[in-house]
Design an enzyme around this catalytic site. Structure first.
Site, short mmCIF file in Angstrom:
data_model
loop_
_atom_site.label_atom_id
_atom_site.label_comp_id
_atom_site.label_asym_id
_atom_site.label_seq_id
_atom_site.Cartn_x
_atom_site.Cartn_y
_atom_site.Cartn_z
N THR A 18 -2.70 0.52 -4.41
CA THR A 18 -3.15 1.85 -3.84
C THR A 18 -4.49 2.25 -4.02
O THR A 18 -5.07 1.71 -5.02
CB THR A 18 -2.25 3.02 -4.27
OG1 THR A 18 -2.50 4.14 -3.69
CG2 THR A 18 -2.23 3.15 -5.87
N GLY A 19 -5.09 3.12 -3.41
CA GLY A 19 -6.45 3.49 -3.79
C GLY A 19 -6.54 4.83 -4.51
O GLY A 19 -7.36 5.28 -5.27
N LYS A 59 -8.44 -4.56 -3.20
CA LYS A 59 -7.43 -4.84 -3.59
C LYS A 59 -7.08 -6.28 -3.53
O LYS A 59 -6.23 -6.87 -4.34
CB LYS A 59 -6.25 -4.13 -2.49
CG LYS A 59 -6.08 -2.72 -2.70
CD LYS A 59 -5.54 -2.01 -1.73
CE LYS A 59 -5.15 -0.74 -1.57
NZ LYS A 59 -4.22 0.05 -0.69
N ASP A 89 -1.96 -0.77 5.89
CA ASP A 89 -2.51 0.03 7.26
C ASP A 89 -3.96 0.11 7.69
O ASP A 89 -4.22 0.52 8.74
CB ASP A 89 -1.72 1.53 7.38
CG ASP A 89 -2.18 2.29 6.38
OD1 ASP A 89 -2.55 2.21 5.31
OD2 ASP A 89 -2.71 3.22 6.86
N ASN A 139 -9.19 -0.61 3.89
CA ASN A 139 -9.30 -0.88 2.34
C ASN A 139 -7.87 -2.01 1.89
O ASN A 139 -7.93 -2.54 0.59
CB ASN A 139 -9.16 0.10 1.29
CG ASN A 139 -7.69 0.82 1.54
OD1 ASN A 139 -7.21 1.21 2.33
ND2 ASN A 139 -7.49 1.52 0.40
N ASP A 192 0.76 -1.22 0.04
CA ASP A 192 0.07 0.03 0.07
C ASP A 192 0.93 1.20 -0.08
O ASP A 192 2.13 1.06 0.44
CB ASP A 192 -0.85 0.09 1.40
CG ASP A 192 -1.46 1.10 1.46
OD1 ASP A 192 -2.41 1.74 0.48
OD2 ASP A 192 -1.31 1.82 2.39
#
Length: 273
Positions: A43-44, A201, A224, A227, A9
């Protein structure tokens, strides 16, 4: 166990509080990639933002972006997996946010549509200054999102709703969850993220592993926040950041140091190298 892939992430994990990659993290990633282990950013964020950081790390593996709704190789020559939100669901989500008076933005693979100027918008403007012109994010402040959806029909991969009033945000999340065809998640205390149903993810990582012929037991995932949980659950070794949410730490196999203490580099050195 010989691990073949590390999914990492970005915000709150690879990046420190200054949105930078520490020297220790860079060195650990360089060492592990030199040994043939694939490092994948998960990642978002919108794709070009993730690509910028991938290039700074000199890694050329595919990128999982938009919380798993868009997975592609550098240059987008090969889109491995994509799952945009339907037009109907997008309209319902927008109408609910407008009704509740909550700020939001959404994006496709290269365009960032924002309802108004915000801190996030400003951060992307600053990021654009560091990105090659041909790969910059197209940032647009829009007055009528529904009109954009109807006329331009962008492939919307993700919505982000930001609200510091926790009660207001939780009420919005509760109502949004009733909309058909969407997946609801969060990556920060003051946001709600919406993707197409089934997007995560974890799902994207499974798709990528299938393409790369890598077994899930050979995967390390580091994250962390909420998501990140789906990818942590499917990995052979799941690692939570020391600064991570308690729900993430509970489901992870191990907990490393914080993002400001180069927790990613620490974990790679300890469990992979």
């Amino acid at each position: 166990m010989k691990y073949k892939l590390i999914a990492i992430d970005m915000d709150g994990t690879l990046l420190n509080s200054k949105n930078e990659i520490s020297k220790k993290n860079k060195e650990a990633i360089k060492k592990v990639t030199d040994k043939g282990v694939k490092v994948v950013l998960s990642t978002g964020r919108i794709f070009p933002s993730a690509l910028h950081y991938a290039k700074s790390l000199e890694i050329e593996t595919p990128i999982i972006s938009c919380n798993g709704a868009y997975v592609a190789e550098h240059g987008k020559l090969n889109i491995i997996y994509e799952k945009p939100i339907s037009v109907e669901a997008s309209k319902e989500v927008i109408n609910l946010a407008e009704k509740k008076g909550i700020y939001y933005h959404f994006y496709d693979d290269t365009t960032f549509f924002a309802r108004r100027f915000s801190e996030t918008v400003n951060n992307y403007y600053k990021l654009n200054e560091k990105i090659d012109e041909k790969e910059r994010i197209d940032i647009r402040i829009i007055d009528n999102p529904i009109e954009i959806i109807d006329s331009e029909k962008p492939l919307v991969y993700k919505f982000v709703f930001v609200e510091d009033d926790r009660e207001k945000l939780l009420e919005f999340r509760k109502e949004a969850a009733k909309i058909d065809g969407i997946e609801v998640a969060s990556s920060w205390w003051n946001n709600v993220e919406i993707m197409n149903k089934g997007v995560s993810k974890g799902r994207a990582l499974i798709e990528l592993c299938n393409v790369l012929n890598i077994d899930r037991s050979e995967v390390v995932a580091i994250g962390d926040n909420e998501n990140d949980i789906p990818m942590l659950k499917i990995a052979g070794l799941s690692i939570a950041m020391g600064n991570g949410e308690e729900e993430v730490k509970k489901i992870a196999n191990v907990v490393t140091k914080t993002n400001d203490e180069s927790g990613v580099g620490e974990a790679i050195e300890k469990f992979v190298l």
